[in-house]
Design a protein around this motif. Structure first.
Motif, PDB file in Angstrom:
ATOM      1  N   ASP A   1       0.821  -1.217   0.000  1.00 39.10           N
ATOM      2  CA  ASP A   1       0.000   0.000   0.000  1.00 39.10           C
ATOM      3  C   ASP A   1       0.850   1.260   0.000  1.00 39.10           C
ATOM      4  OD1 ASP A   1      -2.414  -1.051  -0.250  1.00 39.10           O
ATOM      5  OD2 ASP A   1      -2.970  -0.957   1.870  1.00 39.10           O
ATOM      6  N   LEU A   2       2.012   1.126   0.619  1.00 46.05           N
ATOM      7  CA  LEU A   2       2.884   2.282   0.715  1.00 46.05           C
ATOM      8  C   LEU A   2       3.715   2.467  -0.547  1.00 46.05           C
ATOM      9  CD1 LEU A   2       4.217   1.765   4.340  1.00 46.05           C
ATOM     10  CD2 LEU A   2       2.451   3.348   3.578  1.00 46.05           C
ATOM     11  N   ILE A   3       3.673   1.451  -1.401  1.00 45.94           N
ATOM     12  CA  ILE A   3       4.626   1.470  -2.494  1.00 45.94           C
ATOM     13  C   ILE A   3       4.011   1.926  -3.808  1.00 45.94           C
ATOM     14  CG2 ILE A   3       5.683  -0.264  -3.994  1.00 45.94           C
ATOM     15  CD1 ILE A   3       7.242  -1.169  -1.570  1.00 45.94           C
TER      16      ILE A   3
ATOM     17  N   PRO B   1       0.673   4.076  -5.425  1.00 38.96           N
ATOM     18  CA  PRO B   1      -0.517   4.879  -5.126  1.00 38.96           C
ATOM     19  C   PRO B   1      -1.667   4.573  -6.094  1.00 38.96           C
ATOM     20  CG  PRO B   1       0.971   6.135  -6.471  1.00 38.96           C
ATOM     21  CD  PRO B   1       1.582   4.760  -6.336  1.00 38.96           C
TER      22      PRO B   1
ATOM     23  N   ILE C   1       0.118  -4.147 -10.422  1.00 39.98           N
ATOM     24  CA  ILE C   1       1.486  -3.816  -9.972  1.00 39.98           C
ATOM     25  C   ILE C   1       1.762  -4.459  -8.612  1.00 39.98           C
ATOM     26  CG2 ILE C   1       2.988  -1.934  -9.233  1.00 39.98           C
ATOM     27  CD1 ILE C   1       1.655  -0.190 -11.363  1.00 39.98           C
TER      28      ILE C   1
ATOM     29  N   TYR D   1      14.826  -4.173  -4.391  1.00 40.80           N
ATOM     30  CA  TYR D   1      13.855  -3.197  -4.891  1.00 40.80           C
ATOM     31  C   TYR D   1      13.459  -2.222  -3.788  1.00 40.80           C
ATOM     32  CZ  TYR D   1       9.418  -1.379  -6.702  1.00 40.80           C
ATOM     33  OH  TYR D   1       8.408  -0.555  -7.107  1.00 40.80           O
TER      34      TYR D   1
ATOM     35  N   LYS E   1      14.209   1.694  -3.841  1.00 40.51           N
ATOM     36  CA  LYS E   1      13.069   2.596  -3.995  1.00 40.51           C
ATOM     37  C   LYS E   1      12.746   3.325  -2.700  1.00 40.51           C
ATOM     38  CE  LYS E   1       8.058   2.314  -4.467  1.00 40.51           C
ATOM     39  NZ  LYS E   1       7.804   3.722  -4.590  1.00 40.51           N
ATOM     40  N   VAL E   2      12.459   2.559  -1.662  1.00 42.25           N
ATOM     41  CA  VAL E   2      11.979   3.189  -0.434  1.00 42.25           C
ATOM     42  C   VAL E   2      13.114   3.888   0.312  1.00 42.25           C
ATOM     43  CG1 VAL E   2      10.743   2.819   1.721  1.00 42.25           C
ATOM     44  CG2 VAL E   2      10.179   1.454  -0.284  1.00 42.25           C
ATOM     45  N   GLU E   3      14.255   3.235   0.376  1.00 42.80           N
ATOM     46  CA  GLU E   3      15.371   3.844   1.104  1.00 42.80           C
ATOM     47  C   GLU E   3      16.235   4.731   0.212  1.00 42.80           C
ATOM     48  OE1 GLU E   3      15.357   3.861   4.124  1.00 42.80           O
ATOM     49  OE2 GLU E   3      13.941   2.236   4.525  1.00 42.80           O
TER      50      GLU E   3
ATOM     51  N   GLU F   1       5.928   7.460 -11.440  1.00 44.15           N
ATOM     52  CA  GLU F   1       5.017   7.850 -10.372  1.00 44.15           C
ATOM     53  C   GLU F   1       5.072   6.840  -9.222  1.00 44.15           C
ATOM     54  OE1 GLU F   1       0.853   8.024 -11.212  1.00 44.15           O
ATOM     55  OE2 GLU F   1       0.426   9.143  -9.384  1.00 44.15           O
ATOM     56  N   MET F   2       5.091   5.601  -9.645  1.00 47.37           N
ATOM     57  CA  MET F   2       5.146   4.546  -8.637  1.00 47.37           C
ATOM     58  C   MET F   2       6.454   4.614  -7.853  1.00 47.37           C
ATOM     59  SD  MET F   2       5.346   0.549  -9.368  1.00 47.37           S
ATOM     60  CE  MET F   2       7.066   0.802  -9.654  1.00 47.37           C
ATOM     61  N   TRP F   3       7.533   4.806  -8.564  1.00 43.57           N
ATOM     62  CA  TRP F   3       8.853   4.831  -7.926  1.00 43.57           C
ATOM     63  C   TRP F   3       8.971   5.993  -6.930  1.00 43.57           C
ATOM     64  CZ3 TRP F   3      12.709   1.340  -8.034  1.00 43.57           C
ATOM     65  CH2 TRP F   3      13.930   1.717  -7.498  1.00 43.57           C
TER      66      TRP F   3
ATOM     67  N   TYR G   1       6.655   7.474  -5.330  1.00 37.66           N
ATOM     68  CA  TYR G   1       5.664   7.516  -4.253  1.00 37.66           C
ATOM     69  C   TYR G   1       6.218   6.810  -3.016  1.00 37.66           C
ATOM     70  CZ  TYR G   1       1.303   6.596  -1.741  1.00 37.66           C
ATOM     71  OH  TYR G   1       0.324   6.519  -0.793  1.00 37.66           O
ATOM     72  N   ASN G   2       6.598   7.576  -2.036  1.00 39.23           N
ATOM     73  CA  ASN G   2       7.120   7.020  -0.788  1.00 39.23           C
ATOM     74  C   ASN G   2       6.616   7.844   0.387  1.00 39.23           C
ATOM     75  OD1 ASN G   2       8.795   4.697  -1.252  1.00 39.23           O
ATOM     76  ND2 ASN G   2      10.134   6.074  -2.412  1.00 39.23           N
ATOM     77  N   PRO G   3       5.405   7.566   0.810  1.00 37.00           N
ATOM     78  CA  PRO G   3       4.850   8.378   1.887  1.00 37.00           C
ATOM     79  C   PRO G   3       5.721   8.275   3.147  1.00 37.00           C
ATOM     80  CG  PRO G   3       3.540   6.385   1.588  1.00 37.00           C
ATOM     81  CD  PRO G   3       4.529   6.435   0.468  1.00 37.00           C
TER      82      PRO G   3
ATOM     83  N   ARG H   1       6.681   7.547   6.648  1.00 36.37           N
ATOM     84  CA  ARG H   1       6.106   6.619   7.618  1.00 36.37           C
ATOM     85  C   ARG H   1       6.186   7.174   9.030  1.00 36.37           C
ATOM     86  NH1 ARG H   1       9.504   1.912   5.561  1.00 36.37           N
ATOM     87  NH2 ARG H   1      10.675   3.750   4.983  1.00 36.37           N
TER      88      ARG H   1
END
Lengths: 204, 337
Positions: free
Chosen positions: A109-111, A113, A126, A141, A145-147, B45-47, B49-51, B53
């Motif tokens: 959900d966080l990855i 939107p 996706i 990944y 992406k996140v970090e 857009e997907m990449w 998107y990192n709300p 936390r």
């Protein structure tokens, strides 16, 4: 990226004045992310919490040396990775180092939107594509992406080659990208589709 | 695209790892087709998107706090207690001097001698130079009393706790360490004494030279059993059982005496437990025998404390360990999860 100046201020406060409030803020910036990372290997909430607490305890004890650490985020992740491996028995450790038996929770959900560009259906596709990635690929990944880690950072964190990172990450993007492409082309937007696919298939 | 799949180039582009060449290639690719552009747009857009936390794991901070409190409890010297010890030491000095000087009169030619007293609080250590240039390293929670000059035919001092001595050779003036009612006589040598009043054992460890340990037998003021200790051996007197044993001093203890650091490599936790006892004066109890055999390398420093050390053991251990501290004892067990 925009946190960067803030971290430097916090680090200054912590290292020079042993500022506990600043340390708490510093903690809040990283604790969750490190927890998720540790959890990927430990698969135990309690152990992951302990591991991250160990890391921050160590950081606090060595707070004077914090400003000399070039890349705080990479340092914290590496410390967490090492601590985490120490928590595992030998067999699990081997698997974790091989990264072939880890559970990476991407928090889908966080990855991805749901927006104007992303319909519910596309998002679902996706999500599924990401979930089905092999664990090692998923972890890389997530780190990229996140970090927002650079290839080099991930490589030194997990003791694997930059080439592997490059390869694994493009497996993920290819899988997701193909889903998107297929979804878009199905809507009749695919007049040049076949030609293009031929163009971009590797030549050798 | 030179054989590279477009996905690889897109990946590098998203991860900000692409070269100028690759950027250009990607540009060309997106311009070619709406489908390409759409795919890339969605991927981007997907990449991106990192709300942010929210902090959702209060337990981690609690666990961190627990470690910290534990650590600080050991680290902070209670200022009042520290002060009280010093006042007590001075009082003891005032009251004690009269009695002591009286009993020691035969050793001293005049009454002008004043006694120095050095008290080392818990968690610290110091070294001093005696009037004859002998050197003493005083450990954790120990006290030494010595005259400002060795006027008589002997060099005598009093030790409570633990110290390491490097005594300047002087055949004419034997060097005598009084530890409670026991004593150690030397001419010139390097040795360590552990004589904490609360401990059940009295220990003398000899590095080089020769020492004679006189154990008070308790029968009369002047009845002693004398033992000669060989170099690199220790003599241990168990005050409760009355047993006297001798053993080889472990390697690495010279550094410990001098710098307060004990270096070990590939040593079993069982063996380290004895060192912990020696260095931090804390007993270690294994609640699981398997843990005893686990091997570690590293340093133990007197300037750290037992919790820092245990945290390090816990962190580096391949088997998950847990420990708790009660009544000056560390209990180690396998982690129960």
């Amino acid at each position: 990226m925009q946190q960067k100046p803030k971290i430097e201020i916090l680090v200054g406060q912590i290292s020079q004045f042993s500022d506990q409030k600043a340390f708490k803020q510093f903690f809040d910036l990283y604790a969750n992310r490190l927890f998720e990372f540790a959890f990927s290997f430990l698969k135990s909430k309690q152990l992951a919490e302990e591991a991250v607490a160990d890391v921050f305890f160590k950081v606090w004890l060595n707070r004077e040396t914090l400003p000399s650490i070039e890349n705080i985020k990479a340092y914290l992740f590496k410390a967490t990775y090492n601590t985490t491996l120490n928590y595992l028995d030998e067999e699990k450790r081997r698997k974790a180092i091989g990264l072939d038996d880890i559970k990476v929770d991407l928090g889908v959900d966080l990855i991805c939107p749901e927006t104007e560009l992303m319909t519910k259906e596309l998002k679902g596709r996706i999500d599924q594509a990401i979930e089905s990635l092999p664990p090692r690929c998923k972890l890389i990944y997530k780190l990229a992406k996140v970090e927002q880690m650079k290839y080099k950072e991930i490589a030194s964190l997990l003791d694997i080659s930059v080439k592997t990172i490059d390869h694994q990450l493009s497996i993920a993007i290819k899988k997701i990208g193909e889903e998107i492409r297929e979804y878009l082309s199905r809507d009749g937007n695919n007049s040049n589709f076949l030609v293009l696919m031929q163009l971009f298939i590797p030549l050798k | 695209m030179k054989g590279d799949s477009v996905w690889n180039i897109i990946t590098r582009h998203l991860a900000e790892e692409s070269t100028a060449e690759e950027k250009q290639a990607l540009d060309e690719w997106t311009k070619k087709d709406n489908l390409n552009q759409g795919t890339l747009d969605r991927l981007r857009e997907m990449w991106e998107y990192n709300p942010v936390r929210q902090s959702g794991y209060p337990k981690i901070y609690e666990a961190f706090k627990t470690r910290l409190n534990h650590y600080e409890k050991r680290q902070t010297k209670n200022p009042f207690l520290y002060y009280a010890v010093r006042v007590a030491a001075v009082l003891f000095l005032l009251i004690g001097t009269a009695a002591l000087v009286n009993t020691m009169v035969p050793f001293y030619n005049n009454r002008e001698i004043t006694w120095q007293e050095i008290t080392v609080p818990k968690g610290s250590r110091t070294s001093i130079l005696l009037p004859d240039s002998s050197k003493v390293w005083i450990s954790n929670n120990s006290k030494i009393r010595y005259p400002d000059k060795f006027a008589s035919g002997t060099r005598e001092l009093e030790l409570t706790g633990e110290a390491y001595f490097e005594v300047v050779h002087n055949k004419k003036k034997p060097f005598i360490v009084h530890a409670g009612s026991d004593r150690i006589k030397v001419l010139g040598t390097k040795f360590a004494v552990s004589a904490y009043p609360d401990d059940s054992v009295f220990k003398a460890e000899l590095l080089t030279g020769k020492i004679q340990v006189d154990i008070h037998t308790g029968k009369g003021d002047d009845s002693y059993k004398s033992f000669i200790v060989k170099p690199s051996y220790s003599l241990v007197y168990n005050k409760t059982s009355g047993d006297i044993t001798s053993a080889v001093i472990p390697d690495g203890f010279l550094d410990y005496w001098k710098n307060g650091i004990y270096t070990f490599s590939n040593e079993s936790l069982e063996s380290l437990a004895q060192k912990i006892d020696r260095i931090y004066n804390v007993q270690v109890v294994f609640e699981n025998d398997y843990i005893k055999t686990k091997r570690f390398s590293g340093n133990i420093s007197i300037d750290d404390n037992i919790f820092t050390f245990m945290e390090a053991v816990k962190r580096t251990s391949l088997v998950p360990l847990e420990y708790r501290y009660e009544n000056n004892t560390i209990f180690i067990n396998l982690k129960s999860d």
